[in-house]
Structures are given as structure tokens and as C-alpha cells.
Motif scaffolding. Structure first.
Motif, PDB file in Angstrom:
ATOM      1  N   GLY A   1     -27.222  82.759 -52.432  1.00 28.06           N
ATOM      2  CA  GLY A   1     -26.301  83.162 -51.365  1.00 28.06           C
ATOM      3  C   GLY A   1     -24.828  83.053 -51.707  1.00 28.06           C
ATOM      4  N   PHE A   2     -24.458  82.176 -52.658  1.00 23.35           N
ATOM      5  CA  PHE A   2     -23.019  82.021 -52.915  1.00 23.35           C
ATOM      6  C   PHE A   2     -22.394  83.266 -53.524  1.00 23.35           C
ATOM      7  CE2 PHE A   2     -24.901  80.032 -56.787  1.00 23.35           C
ATOM      8  CZ  PHE A   2     -24.183  80.644 -57.802  1.00 23.35           C
TER       9      PHE A   2
ATOM     10  N   CYS B   1     -30.381  80.544 -50.242  1.00 21.00           N
ATOM     11  CA  CYS B   1     -29.233  79.745 -50.676  1.00 21.00           C
ATOM     12  C   CYS B   1     -29.627  78.912 -51.886  1.00 21.00           C
ATOM     13  CB  CYS B   1     -28.773  78.848 -49.542  1.00 21.00           C
ATOM     14  SG  CYS B   1     -27.365  77.797 -49.985  1.00 21.00           S
TER      15      CYS B   1
ATOM     16  N   ARG C   1     -18.550  91.640 -45.504  1.00 21.24           N
ATOM     17  CA  ARG C   1     -18.986  90.731 -46.562  1.00 21.24           C
ATOM     18  C   ARG C   1     -19.974  91.441 -47.463  1.00 21.24           C
ATOM     19  NH1 ARG C   1     -22.984  86.222 -44.502  1.00 21.24           N
ATOM     20  NH2 ARG C   1     -23.246  85.962 -46.754  1.00 21.24           N
TER      21      ARG C   1
ATOM     22  N   ASN D   1     -20.036  84.322 -40.155  1.00 18.48           N
ATOM     23  CA  ASN D   1     -20.895  85.022 -41.114  1.00 18.48           C
ATOM     24  C   ASN D   1     -20.113  85.972 -42.016  1.00 18.48           C
ATOM     25  OD1 ASN D   1     -22.876  84.475 -38.588  1.00 18.48           O
ATOM     26  ND2 ASN D   1     -23.987  84.368 -40.515  1.00 18.48           N
TER      27      ASN D   1
ATOM     28  N   THR E   1     -11.906  86.915 -51.208  1.00 14.93           N
ATOM     29  CA  THR E   1     -11.840  86.634 -49.764  1.00 14.93           C
ATOM     30  C   THR E   1     -10.376  86.506 -49.342  1.00 14.93           C
ATOM     31  OG1 THR E   1     -13.972  85.512 -49.721  1.00 14.93           O
ATOM     32  CG2 THR E   1     -12.411  84.831 -48.043  1.00 14.93           C
TER      33      THR E   1
ATOM     34  N   SER F   1     -22.796  86.130 -52.216  1.00 11.97           N
ATOM     35  CA  SER F   1     -22.558  87.032 -51.080  1.00 11.97           C
ATOM     36  C   SER F   1     -21.257  86.650 -50.378  1.00 11.97           C
ATOM     37  CB  SER F   1     -23.755  86.986 -50.129  1.00 11.97           C
ATOM     38  OG  SER F   1     -24.891  87.547 -50.762  1.00 11.97           O
ATOM     39  N   ILE F   2     -20.160  86.977 -50.986  1.00 12.74           N
ATOM     40  CA  ILE F   2     -18.813  86.574 -50.561  1.00 12.74           C
ATOM     41  C   ILE F   2     -18.435  87.194 -49.209  1.00 12.74           C
ATOM     42  CG2 ILE F   2     -17.869  88.418 -52.030  1.00 12.74           C
ATOM     43  CD1 ILE F   2     -15.382  86.717 -52.478  1.00 12.74           C
ATOM     44  N   LYS F   3     -17.741  86.382 -48.413  1.00 10.32           N
ATOM     45  CA  LYS F   3     -17.419  86.768 -47.024  1.00 10.32           C
ATOM     46  C   LYS F   3     -15.951  87.216 -46.859  1.00 10.32           C
ATOM     47  CE  LYS F   3     -20.742  83.565 -45.007  1.00 10.32           C
ATOM     48  NZ  LYS F   3     -20.927  82.370 -44.163  1.00 10.32           N
TER      49      LYS F   3
ATOM     50  N   LEU G   1     -32.163  85.876 -47.232  1.00  9.91           N
ATOM     51  CA  LEU G   1     -31.022  85.225 -47.883  1.00  9.91           C
ATOM     52  C   LEU G   1     -31.515  83.884 -48.417  1.00  9.91           C
ATOM     53  CD1 LEU G   1     -27.724  85.297 -48.112  1.00  9.91           C
ATOM     54  CD2 LEU G   1     -27.874  83.593 -46.320  1.00  9.91           C
TER      55      LEU G   1
ATOM     56  N   TYR H   1     -11.579  82.229 -52.369  1.00 13.30           N
ATOM     57  CA  TYR H   1     -12.949  82.322 -52.878  1.00 13.30           C
ATOM     58  C   TYR H   1     -13.082  83.659 -53.602  1.00 13.30           C
ATOM     59  CZ  TYR H   1     -18.106  81.593 -52.382  1.00 13.30           C
ATOM     60  OH  TYR H   1     -19.436  81.383 -52.580  1.00 13.30           O
TER      61      TYR H   1
ATOM     62  N   ASN I   1     -24.213  77.646 -41.342  1.00 10.91           N
ATOM     63  CA  ASN I   1     -23.473  78.527 -42.258  1.00 10.91           C
ATOM     64  C   ASN I   1     -22.811  77.782 -43.405  1.00 10.91           C
ATOM     65  OD1 ASN I   1     -22.869  79.849 -39.219  1.00 10.91           O
ATOM     66  ND2 ASN I   1     -23.495  81.294 -40.814  1.00 10.91           N
ATOM     67  N   ASN I   2     -22.602  78.520 -44.483  1.00  5.51           N
ATOM     68  CA  ASN I   2     -21.723  78.084 -45.558  1.00  5.51           C
ATOM     69  C   ASN I   2     -20.522  79.019 -45.573  1.00  5.51           C
ATOM     70  OD1 ASN I   2     -23.093  75.881 -46.630  1.00  5.51           O
ATOM     71  ND2 ASN I   2     -24.329  77.130 -48.013  1.00  5.51           N
ATOM     72  N   PHE I   3     -19.384  78.500 -45.175  1.00  2.70           N
ATOM     73  CA  PHE I   3     -18.130  79.248 -45.213  1.00  2.70           C
ATOM     74  C   PHE I   3     -17.046  78.171 -45.288  1.00  2.70           C
ATOM     75  CE2 PHE I   3     -15.993  83.274 -43.157  1.00  2.70           C
ATOM     76  CZ  PHE I   3     -15.155  83.362 -44.257  1.00  2.70           C
ATOM     77  N   TYR I   4     -16.845  77.707 -46.540  1.00  2.00           N
ATOM     78  CA  TYR I   4     -16.039  76.502 -46.751  1.00  2.00           C
ATOM     79  C   TYR I   4     -14.597  76.644 -46.276  1.00  2.00           C
ATOM     80  CZ  TYR I   4     -19.642  74.049 -49.460  1.00  2.00           C
ATOM     81  OH  TYR I   4     -20.775  73.384 -49.848  1.00  2.00           O
ATOM     82  N   GLU I   5     -14.122  77.857 -46.131  1.00  2.00           N
ATOM     83  CA  GLU I   5     -12.768  78.068 -45.600  1.00  2.00           C
ATOM     84  C   GLU I   5     -12.652  77.498 -44.183  1.00  2.00           C
ATOM     85  OE1 GLU I   5     -14.505  80.186 -47.378  1.00  2.00           O
ATOM     86  OE2 GLU I   5     -13.240  81.555 -48.540  1.00  2.00           O
TER      87      GLU I   5
END
Ligand code: MTE
Length: 335
Positions: A247-248, A147, A239, A234, A182, A250-252, A145, A205, A89-93
Motif C-alpha cells: 500500500g505505501f 499494506c 491518489r 484516503n 504529494t 499508493s501515494i495520496k 489493498l 511524500y 488509515n495510513n496518511f502520515y501527513e
């Protein structure tokens, strides 16, 4: 509506899903339902996973079908296994390494939750946790998806069109763009408290779409995947999924959607404007300054690092549905 009338060029679900899983799920879909979220109350996203495919019938899904066009270049179009969708996953938080979001987000609290839709509209609203899964008819949609890092997955999302949500608030004539935010909660999101863990991003974000992109029927607000509520890594509890963009976009874990008159600032554009544009439409002819976008590593049922390189399609294969939105625009300039 476009998304409910698949063309002959579209892949059928039976062509992408392993057959035994497909048949099994067809049966489940017949009695598909959803037990009201209130009956399964728990606080953290992981403890709260509702399995829509095994609960009593309350909300009917519409029929499922693949929404992207057949990809002649791909030799493996099966769904990306759930175990990979939820661990890469990419979820830098929750950390900038691929495995960190799954490791560091499991106690993330999604209930109570508030999502406010406001700005240039006549009827602003705030939705609570239960509203997210009960206010709109949910659909399953299998999207690719892609990225910006040049990997892709095929994911069965559950959700509803962003257009349905926006129509509820009656946007006014000044609503030209949509701005998403976010949750900002450094106590729960360690990447927001620790600059190094969080990849140097200035949080929260934020992302944005033009209003016609937001109203396109493909643009999905997702509340689940693989038949269950979203896992925290996810983007629980809700989201965005914009399948023709990198993909960036597609904010979560969204808490605010604002209708605005000017093009909003977006997280990756603020960090490196020459690398990440506002539009971010998947475009094999416009390379990232540091790598090619002509092909992608498609993540399938092989080992996580198994190579399955396929050619990237313009608009990620959704050109028929969205290319008209950019008529006359130089997509190299507006990348
Ligand atoms: N949303 C937030 N809030 N924070 C993020 O770091 N990463 C984006 C996007 N949404 C991100 C985010 C990127 S770069 C991608 S590729 C997708 O989420 C990844 O979604 P996935 O982890 O569900 O595959």
C-alpha cells in the motif's frame, strides 16, 4: 483491455458484496451519473463529497467487476465496510496513528487543486480540480489493498487508468520512470509541521513506478471510493492505487507526476532501504526483516480488531496481469 474481460477465475461483484447492497447498487448503476463538480462547489474535501450513485446521469461508469483472482484461502471476501476504509488509515501527513488521518484531515482543502504532469513528454499539462473527475471516463474497480504491515481490505475505488492520463502528455523515449509527489503544505498537514506527529518522514511524500508498471491497465488514479469522492484521509482529491504492490506505493493527494529517465527516490526506501524496496511487489516469500509477509489480517465486517487471517498471494493475486513485467528478475533482490 485486460481489466474489462474478467476470467472465470475472477470473483463476481455479487460474490463479494452483501446481496442486498449488491442488488441495490445494480439499480443505481443503471442510472448512474455524476453531477458536475462545479455544481457542488465547496472547499474542504469532506464538505465536498459527491455521491455519484444518487446524482443525475452525466458520466456513465463502465460495468463493474472484481479484478483480482479468486482466493481459495479466504473465507470472507466481502467488501471491507466503508466505516473501516475511512477510519483505519495510513496518511502520515495527518499523524502516524491509524485513527489520526480521519480526525485531523477534515478541513483539508482540495479545491482549488492543481495536478501537473510534466518531465520527459511532448505535451505537459496541468489539471484543475474539476478536470480530475470530468476529463476521463470513470470506472468502479474493486481491488484488494495489501499494506506492508500485513493487513488488507477490499475497496470499491472509482477512478481511471494512469495510462490514459500519461498518454495525454505523450511521453518521449527518455521516460523510463514516473515520479509522484504529494502536496507539501505544513499549515494544512500537521504531520509535515511536527516531525513526531508525522512519523519522522522527510516531506513531501514521494513515490515512483517504472513506466511499464505505470502503463499497466490495473494502475489506477482514484478520485473516489464507495460511490463518492475520496474523503481527505484516503487521499483526496486524487491518489494512486497499485493493487499488486504494498500500500505505501499508493501515494495520496498528488500534485505532481513527472516522467523521468532515472529510478526516482521514494519515501519509505529513503527511510529504511533494507526494509522497503522500490518495487514493493506483494510477495509472501520475501519477509519484511521484522515480520512475516506470508499471511495478512483481512479487515472485514467483524470488529476492527477481529482476526481473519488469510494467506497472502504473490502480487496480491494479480500475478496473471503483472508477473510478466518482472520476467527474469530476482524478486528477492528487487523487493
Ligand atoms: N500517501 C501519503 N502521501 N502519505 C502516506 O502516509 N501512506 C501509504 C499510502 N499512501 C501514505 C500514502 C500507506 S503506508 C498505505 S498502506 C496506504 O496509503 C493506505 O491507504 P488508505 O489509508 O486509503 O487505506
Amino acid at each position: 483491455m485486460l481489466i474489462k474481460t474478467p476470467k472465470s477465475s475472477d470473483l463476481k461483484e455479487s460474490e463479494v458484496t452483501p446481496e442486498n447492497v449488491y442488488l441495490n447498487r445494480r439499480d443505481l448503476l443503471k442510472s448512474l451519473g455524476f453531477l458536475g463538480a462545479g455544481a457542488l462547489l465547496a472547499n474542504s474535501a469532506s464538505a465536498n463529497a459527491i455521491d455519484w450513485f444518487s446524482q443525475e446521469e452525466k458520466v456513465k461508469f463502465k460495468t463493474t467487476s472484481l479484478k483480482y483472482q479468486a482466493d481459495a484461502n479466504s473465507n470472507n471476501l466481502s467488501l471491507t465496510p466503508e466505516s473501516k476504509v475511512t477510519t483505519h488509515n495510513n496518511f502520515y501527513e495527518f499523524g502516524a496513528q491509524k485513527q489520526q488521518p480521519a480526525e485531523l484531515s477534515q478541513s483539508f482543502k482540495v479545491n482549488p487543486w492543481q495536478l501537473t504532469i510534466s518531465g520527459e513528454c511532448d505535451k505537459p499539462i496541468t489539471l484543475d480540480y474539476d478536470d480530475l473527475t470530468t476529463m476521463f471516463a470513470l470506472e468502479e474497480r474493486i481491488y484488494r489493498l495489501r499494506c506492508v504491515e500485513a493487513w488488507s481490505m477490499n475497496i470499491p475505488w472509482i477512478g481511471f487508468s494512469l495510462a490514459d492520463l500519461l498518454k495525454k502528455v505523450s511521453p518521449n523515449s527518455s521516460a523510463k520512470y514516473v515520479f509522484f509527489e504529494t502536496l507539501h503544505d505544513p499549515v494544512q498537514m500537521p504531520g509535515q509541521a511536527n516531525r513526531r506527529l508525522g512519523g519522522g518522514i522527510a516531506y513531501p511524500y514521494v513515490e515512483g513506478l517504472r513506466i511499464d508498471e505505470a502503463m499497466n491497465p490495473l494502475t489506477l488514479m482514484s478520485v473516489g471510493l464507495y460511490g463518492k469522492t475520496l474523503p481527505p484521509q484516503n487521499g483526496a482529491p486524487i491518489r494512486l492505487v497499485v493493487p499488486w504492490k504494498y500500500g505505501f506505493k499508493s501515494i495520496k493527494s498528488i500534485v505532481s507526476i513527472k516522467l523521468v529517465s532515472e529510478q526516482p527516490q521514494t519515501t519509505w526506501h529513503k527511510l529504511a532501504a533494507n526494509e522497503y524496496g522500490f518495487y514493493a511487489n506483494v510477495n509472501p516469500e520475501h519477509d519484511h526483516p521484522r515480520w512475516s509477509q506470508a499471511s495478512e489480517r483481512h479487515i472485514t465486517s467483524g470488529g476492527l480488531f477481529s482476526r481473519n487471517r488469510i494467506n497472502t498471494l504473490p502480487f496480491n493475486g494479480y500475478g496473471e496481469q503483472v508477473a510478466h513485467l518482472y520476467k527474469g528478475m530476482d524478486l528477492r533482490k528487487y523487493y
